[in-house]
Design an enzyme around this catalytic site. Structure first.
Site, PDB file in Angstrom:
ATOM      1  N   HIS A 284      25.245  11.220  -9.789  1.00 38.95           N
ATOM      2  CA  HIS A 284      26.697  11.360  -9.617  1.00 38.95           C
ATOM      3  C   HIS A 284      27.181  10.845  -8.265  1.00 38.95           C
ATOM      4  O   HIS A 284      28.379  10.656  -8.065  1.00 38.95           O
ATOM      5  CB  HIS A 284      27.127  12.816  -9.844  1.00 38.95           C
ATOM      6  CG  HIS A 284      26.819  13.751  -8.711  1.00 38.95           C
ATOM      7  ND1 HIS A 284      25.745  14.615  -8.719  1.00 38.95           N
ATOM      8  CD2 HIS A 284      27.465  13.970  -7.537  1.00 38.95           C
ATOM      9  CE1 HIS A 284      25.744  15.323  -7.605  1.00 38.95           C
ATOM     10  NE2 HIS A 284      26.774  14.948  -6.869  1.00 38.95           N
TER      11      HIS A 284
ATOM     12  N   GLY B 139      28.186  17.573  -0.309  1.00 33.10           N
ATOM     13  CA  GLY B 139      27.537  16.702   0.668  1.00 33.10           C
ATOM     14  C   GLY B 139      26.028  16.821   0.660  1.00 33.10           C
ATOM     15  O   GLY B 139      25.332  15.949   1.189  1.00 33.10           O
TER      16      GLY B 139
ATOM     17  N   SER C 109      24.375  16.932  -2.179  1.00 35.62           N
ATOM     18  CA  SER C 109      23.935  16.309  -3.434  1.00 35.62           C
ATOM     19  C   SER C 109      22.908  15.210  -3.187  1.00 35.62           C
ATOM     20  O   SER C 109      23.013  14.430  -2.236  1.00 35.62           O
ATOM     21  CB  SER C 109      25.134  15.717  -4.171  1.00 35.62           C
ATOM     22  OG  SER C 109      26.006  16.726  -4.613  1.00 35.62           O
TER      23      SER C 109
ATOM     24  N   ASP D 238      21.000  13.873 -14.063  1.00 37.97           N
ATOM     25  CA  ASP D 238      21.607  13.544 -12.763  1.00 37.97           C
ATOM     26  C   ASP D 238      20.526  13.078 -11.793  1.00 37.97           C
ATOM     27  O   ASP D 238      20.098  13.802 -10.896  1.00 37.97           O
ATOM     28  CB  ASP D 238      22.337  14.775 -12.222  1.00 37.97           C
ATOM     29  CG  ASP D 238      23.229  14.451 -11.039  1.00 37.97           C
ATOM     30  OD1 ASP D 238      23.466  13.258 -10.790  1.00 37.97           O
ATOM     31  OD2 ASP D 238      23.698  15.397 -10.370  1.00 37.97           O
TER      32      ASP D 238
END
Length: 562
Positions: free
Chosen positions: A357, A511, A513, A406
Site C-alpha cells: 500500500h 509512517g 508501514s 500487502d
C-alpha cells in the site's frame, strides 16, 4: 599484497602481561573524545596502559628481580624492590604471586598460556562457548573491524563496564582490550571509538561451534573448515610444503597451531586479511589467492542497546538495535525534493521488503531512494548507506480496500552483484522457516519512523521500537477489528499491558508501514510480519495487523531470482 603477507608477523601473547623491559615502552598521547589528550604509559607487548602517576610491579625478564614502576609524564620510571611470597592466593591458573615487602602491590608470574595481572587471560583460547560469558581469550577486534579499547582507559570511566569496577577480575575486565561479555549479552563485545565517541559493539570472536563449519564468520580468522580451492579453482599448497620455506605463514610458524596451520592444505586467514586464503602455484610461480569459502549468514544478529527514552507509542531506539530497518523516500510529482514514504526491511544485500500500500501512487523506480543505517529520519548517519531503486514489485493480488496481500519487494541498484555492505548498523533480518509457529502471546518487536500517535501531524524524528505480543488467531478476527476484513494472510499483535485511557501502549502508527515485526527464533531476530494496518494507534485491546510473512516465502524467492 604479497609483500605484506611476507612482512607481517602475528605474535600471540604467551607470557604474563607484566614481563616487559624499559625499551618496550611506548610514550604516547591518547585522543580522548574529540577534544583533549591525556598522557599515559603503554606496554607495547601487552597493551596494558597506566595513567599519570599510577604505579605497578613488574618482573625483569631473565632475572629474579622485581621492579616498582610509576608513570611520570608518559615515561615509566622503575627501580628494583624486595619482594616476598603473597600472604594469600591472588593468581589464577597456577600463577606464582609475589608481593612487595613494604607495600601491598603484587605481581603474578604466569605459566605458559596465561597472562594478565592475575594470570586470568587464556592466550590459547581461540573461540567462545555458549554466550561467551566465561571467555578469557585475546580477541580484540569488533565486527566492524575496529580495534577494541582498553577496559582501563579513562575514556570508559563513566561506562557501566570498565576495568575499574570492584568486580572487574570476576567479569574478565582489566588492563587489556580483549572482548568480553560482562553483562550476559548474546556474545562477547567491547567498546570502540567511532564517529567521535565510544560505543559498544559485538566482537568478531568466533563461537567454538563455528570453527569447523563450511563457511566463515567475519574475516575468517577462526575458520577451521576443509575448503582447499581458491576462487580461480586452483588447489591450495600444504602449509608444510618445502616450497614455502622463507614465508611467514607456514606450518613452521611458532604460532602455527593457534593460527590453524599444519600438515594440510585447508584455507586459513592467519594474518587477519579480508577472508581465508592459501598459497598456490600459478604458472610455476609461488603466489597466493583468496579461497572459494562462502561467508556464513549473520542475519538477525545485532548489537542491541536498551532504549533510554520512553515516548508515546514506544521507545526511542538506535539503528544498531534494528540494523535491517530501511527508510524509503520518494519524489512526489507535485512537490519538490524527497519526502519520507514508508519503512522497509533488508532481507538480502540487494532486496528490501515493504508494504504494497506504500506504492499506490505508482512511483517510477528512479523517484525512490532507500536509506539503511540511519537512526534519525531526516538526519544523515555517519555509517548510513543510500541506494537508488532498480525496480519494485507489488503483489499482483494486493487489495487496496482490505489490504490483503500487502507486500512489495524493492531491488536496490548497484554496479556489482552486491549492494548493502554489512556493518553494525546494516544487516539482514532472517526470513522465517515455512513451518514457523510461535506460541500465542510471544513477545516481539517492531520498529519504524512513524508518528507517536494517530492525530500527530508529524512523523518521529528518530527511530522508535515497540514491544508487542502475538495474538492468537481467535483474537485476530473481524469482530475484534470493527468488522474490517481479516484474512489468513494477516496476523495480529499488540501491547497486552493493563492500564487506563492514558496508558502509553506500544503500537505501530502512520509512517511505520512496511517496517518489520520481528521475533526471536533460534537465537536470531526473525521476520514474522510486515507492518500493514490498524485502527488508530495504541488503543487498549485493539491489535495492529501485519502481513504474515510465512505465507509469502515462495513469492519472495520467485521474485528475487535473476
Amino acid at each position: 599484497m604479497d609483500a605484506m603477507k611476507r612482512g607481517l608477523c602475528c605474535v600471540l601473547l604467551l607470557c604474563g602481561a607484566v614481563f616487559v623491559s624499559p625499551s618496550q615502552e611506548i610514550h604516547a598521547r591518547f585522543r580522548r573524545g574529540a577534544r583533549s589528550y591525556q598522557v599515559i604509559c603503554r606496554d607495547e607487548k601487552t597493551q596494558m596502559i597506566y595513567q599519570q602517576h599510577q604505579s605497578w610491579l613488574r618482573p625483569v625478564l631473565r632475572s629474579n628481580r622485581v621492579e616498582y614502576c610509576w608513570c611520570n609524564s608518559g615515561r615509566a620510571q622503575c627501580h628494583s624492590v624486595p619482594v616476598k611470597s603473597c600472604s594469600e592466593p591472588r593468581c589464577f591458573n597456577g600463577g606464582t604471586c609475589q608481593q612487595a615487602l613494604y607495600f601491598s602491590d603484587f605481581v603474578c608470574q604466569c605459566p605458559e598460556g596465561f597472562a594478565g595481572k592475575c594470570c586470568e587471560i587464556d592466550t590459547r583460547a581461540t573461540c567462545y562457548e555458549d554466550q561467551g560469558i566465561s571467555y578469557r581469550g585475546t580477541w580484540s577486534t569488533a565486527e566492524s573491524g575496529a580495534e577494541c579499547t582498553n577496559w582501563n582507559s579513562s575514556a570508559l570511566a563513566q561506562k557501566p563496564y570498565s576495568g575499574r569496577r570492584p568486580d572487574a577480575i570476576r567479569l574478565g575486565l582489566g588492563n587489556h582490550n580483549y572482548c568480553r561479555n560482562p553483562d550476559r549479552d548474546s556474545k562477547p563485545w567491547c567498546y570502540v571509538f567511532k564517529a567521535g565517541k565510544y560505543s559498544s559493539e559485538f566482537c568478531s570472536t568466533p563461537a567454538c561451534s563455528e570453527g569447523n563449519s563450511d563457511c566463515y564468520f567475519g574475516n575468517g580468522s577462526a575458520y577451521r573448515g576443509t575448503h582447499s580451492l581458491t576462487e580461480s579453482g586452483a588447489s591450495c599448497l600444504p602449509w608444510n610444503s618445502m616450497i614455502l620455506i622463507g614465508k611467514v605463514y607456514t606450518a613452521q610458524n611458532p604460532s602455527a597451531q593457534a593460527l590453524g596451520l599444519g600438515k594440510h592444505n585447508y584455507c586459513r586467514n592467519p594474518d587477519g586479511d579480508a577472508k581465508p586464503w592459501c598459497h598456490v602455484l600459478k604458472n610455476r610461480r609461488l603466489t597466493w589467492e583468496y579461497c572459494d569459502v562462502p561467508s556464513c549468514s549473520t542475519c538477525g544478529l545485532r548489537q542491541y542497546s536498551q532504549p533510554q527514552f520512553r515516548i508515546k507509542g514506544g521507545l526511542f531506539a538506535d539503528i544498531a538495535s534494528h540494523p535491517w530497518q530501511a527508510a524509503i523516500f520518494a519524489k512526489h510529482r507535485r512537490s519538490p525534493g524527497e519526502r519520507f514514504l514508508c519503512g522497509g526491511i533488508l532481507i538480502s544485500s540487494c532486496w528490501i521488503l515493504s508494504a504494497a500500500h506504500c506504492f499506490q501512487e505508482r512511483f517510477p523506480p528512479h523517484h525512490l531512494t532507500v536509506i539503511l543505517g540511519r537512526t534519525y529520519r531526516v538526519v544523515p548517519g555517519e555509517e548510513e548507506q543510500k541506494f537508488e531503486v532498480e525496480k519494485y514489485i507489488v503483489h499482483k493480488e494486493f487489495d487496496d480496500d482490505t489490504y490483503d496481500n500487502d507486500i512489495a519487494l524493492l531491488q536496490l541498484k548497484s554496479d556489482s552483484s552486491r549492494c548493502a555492505q554489512e556493518s553494525s548498523v546494516v544487516r539482514t533480518v532472517c526470513l522465517p522457516p515455512a513451518d514457523l509457529q510461535l506460541p500465542d502471546w510471544t513477545e516481539c518487536e517492531l520498529s519504524g519512523y512513524g508518528k507517536h500517535e494517530a492525530l500527530s501531524p508529524f512523523y518521529s524524528e528518530r527511530l522508535k521500537e515497540a514491544h508487542v505480543r502475538l495474538y492468537p488467531s481467535s483474537r485476530c478476527t473481524s469482530q475484534h477489528l470493527l468488522n474490517r476484513t481479516v484474512t489468513d494472510n494477516m496476523l495480529c499483535a499488540g501491547d497486552t499491558r493493563s492500564g487506563g485511557p492514558q496508558a502509553n501502549l506500544h503500537d505501530a502508527c502512520q509512517g511505520d508501514s512496511g517496517g518489520p515485526l520481528v521475533c526471536l527464533n533460534d537465537g536470531r531476530m526473525t521476520l514474522v510480519g510486515i507492518i500493514s494496518w490498524g485502527l488508530g494507534c495504541g488503543q487498549k485491546d485493539v491489535p495492529g495487523v501485519y502481513t504474515k510473512v510465512t505465507n509469502y516465502l515462495d513469492w519472495i524467492r520467485d521474485n528475487m531470482r535473476p
